[in-house]
Design a protein around this motif. Structure first.
Motif: not given
Length: 580
Positions: A87, A91, A124, A127
């Motif tokens: 993740a 990001l 995002r 993520s």
């Protein structure tokens, strides 16, 4: 006959076009409905992606708690840490992509132009996907709402909507996303209007409500639909038991600011670490994994645990353990910087606090109080109201989840009490936009009620009535002002000396002529300001005065208190206008 029919159709089209063009709300309704449909599909796609990743990683899908229980202890440690690492990589990738717009839907609606960056939002969301699927203690609703808002933003940009229309359409998408997550269309609409927009205006609320309803219908019509929370029938509440729900609201109002402070403290502690983002997220996931060795219930957002609290009997000690460790796991996940929501973990904390309160009440008065699950249901709403500073939305959400009129009375009193208790303790809130709006409202009230005594500055350009020519001349030479104030022996304001008068006297004055301030005094040429005068009245005084300052005189005893500068009054007005 055909010609008459064609003319009628053309007139009808013109009337419809005129009707739609006269109201922005009417024109947006069909697009709001489409945004609701697409938003629901986006949330379904995100939910199914979570299940797919879960199945690939562990061979299980569905409840994250059941998934954790089925895994060996070492996999419970490894999976959240590895998911956090992946993740974090997504990001970092998202931060390197040029955004060119507000990346958060709340900012895009409140201070932006409604444009959400597609690539950054998708990265995002990926993520968040890996954080959630690997057991991170965070809500999935944040990314669901963001994706639904992104779809609405793309739809509006494809239609070439202006900034105002695009912002409303993004708000429609956000409402659709929240509705799809919680099966609460009215609460979803109120979430956006009460928290994000900050006011309920029909030209905004109408399209947002349409989007919420369409999203809810879409979710219900698709196969595999089931509500997030399976609420049991709420019992009838009578008599003095309402007082216990008021106490529950106060309890939630006290705990909520501490919960939010803990999350903020965790964020600050992780920000102090000089480590790459993937390592921070891996550390947060590792903490969750270690806790889950003994208590696997900390995995995920808390859906399954809340449903278990509502339908099964729990021992109070285990509820306390799960509550404390779940809060710590949530703080680790959010503090590390994971992308997701705090909405669902907040509902879990409220349900656990309510359940514990219900156990206490039922233990003390077993034949006069409801089962603990009733307090858990009300506790969800009370803690949500205290944490979001949106009691109306919280009341509607729990009501829509239960579809029970019996819950309304205890829910209303508990949510309202929780909201006011939390606000009296701290202005902290789950969403930054709410905190800013509350501070702006406070500033507006303070500025509107501002009195000139708050802007008084001391002045040195004051002379006694007996001041002679040399003293007066020295004062004007030292200070580049047009007026000097004159007071008597007791410090009471008498009037002003004007520079122009002094110049004329100097030109005509003969040597040896006696001259004092009394001879040049002007009593009523300059307006005075009272210390309790408001902004509007003070500005009116300055409008008719060419100078930069005016004297402030106590109306009771006539004492000169100081001066107020025009720039101070204008600055206060500018701040008032900016806050509005």
């Amino acid at each position: 006959m055909v010609r008459r029919h064609v003319i009628w159709v053309l007139k009808a089209r013109l009337r419809l076009k005129a009707l739609l063009s006269t109201s922005e709300g009417y024109a947006l309704l069909p697009w709001a409905a489409l945004a609701g449909l697409l938003g629901a599909l986006a949330t379904i796609a995100f939910r199914e992606s979570i299940h797919a990743i879960q199945f690939v990683l562990s061979g299980h899908s569905g409840s994250l708690v059941e998934m954790a229980k089925a895994l060996p202890w070492y996999w419970r440690v490894v999976m959240p840490a590895a998911g956090g690492l992946v993740a974090g990589l997504f990001l970092i990738w998202s931060r390197r992509v040029p955004a060119g717009a507000m990346s958060d839907y709340m900012e895009a609606v409140t201070i932006g132009d409604g444009r959400l960056p597609m690539r950054q939002s998708l990265l995002r969301s990926l993520s968040s996907l890996f954080t959630i699927a690997s057991g991170g203690a965070i809500g999935r609703e944040g990314s669901m709402v963001q994706l639904a808002a992104l779809v609405a933003s793309l739809l509006g940009r494809l239609r070439n909507f202006d900034a105002e229309q695009l912002r409303i359409l993004v708000a429609c998408g956000a409402a659709a996303g929240l509705t799809s997550a919680y099966n609460a269309p009215i609460a979803g609409a109120f979430f956006v209007t009460e928290i994000v927009i900050g006011s309920i205006v029909m030209r905004h609320f109408g399209p947002i409500l349409v989007a919420s309803v369409v999203a809810n219908i879409t979710m219900r019509e698709l196969p595999g639909y089931r509500p997030a929370y399976e609420m049991p029938a709420f019992p009838a509440i009578f008599g003095v038991e309402v007082v216990l729900f008021i106490a529950l609201g106060a309890f939630c109002g006290v705990i909520s600011p501490q919960f939010l402070r803990l999350l903020n403290r965790s964020r600050k502690e992780f920000q102090r670490m000089t480590l790459p983002v993937p390592l921070k997220l891996a550390i947060g996931g590792l903490g969750v994994g270690i806790i889950s060795i003994w208590v696997p219930e900390v995995w995920g957002n808390g859906y399954s645990v809340v449903n278990s609290l509502l339908h099964a009997q729990w021992v109070w000690s285990f509820v306390v353990v799960v509550l404390v460790l779940k809060i710590i796991a949530t703080a680790l996940t959010i503090g590390a910087g994971a992308v997701g929501g705090v909405f669902t973990p907040t509902l879990f904390v409220g349900a656990a606090l309510g359940y514990l309160s219900g156990l206490v009440a039922h233990g003390l008065w077993p034949h006069a109080t409801s089962d603990p699950f009733a307090y858990a249901m009300v506790g969800m709403g009370a803690f949500l109201a205290a944490s979001t500073s949106a009691p109306l939305m919280a009341i509607l959400m729990i009501f829509e989840m239960t579809l029970s009129y019996q819950v309304v009375l205890p829910l209303i009193v508990s949510c309202v009490v929780a909201y006011f208790v939390a606000r009296s303790i701290s202005d902290v809130s789950m969403y930054d936009v709410t905190i800013k709006r509350h501070r702006d409202a406070t500033d507006r009230l303070r500025l509107r009620g501002m009195q000139m005594r708050m802007l008084i500055r001391p002045t040195e350009t004051v002379l006694p009535m007996t001041a002679g020519f040399d003293q007066i001349s020295s004062m004007f030479l030292e200070y580049p002002v047009k007026y000097v104030y004159v007071v008597d022996e007791a410090g009471r304001y008498q009037g002003v000396l004007a520079l122009g008068d002094l110049v004329r006297v100097m030109l005509k004055r003969r040597e040896g002529d006696a001259l004092t301030a009394r001879n040049l005094l002007r009593r009523d040429d300059v307006h005075v300001i009272s210390p309790n005068m408001g902004l509007a009245d003070a500005l009116q005084r300055f409008m008719t005065h060419p100078g930069e300052r005016l004297p402030v005189v106590d109306g009771m005893c006539g004492t000169l208190l100081g001066v107020v500068h025009k720039s101070s009054v204008l600055d206060a007005y500018a701040r008032l206008g900016a806050s509005m």
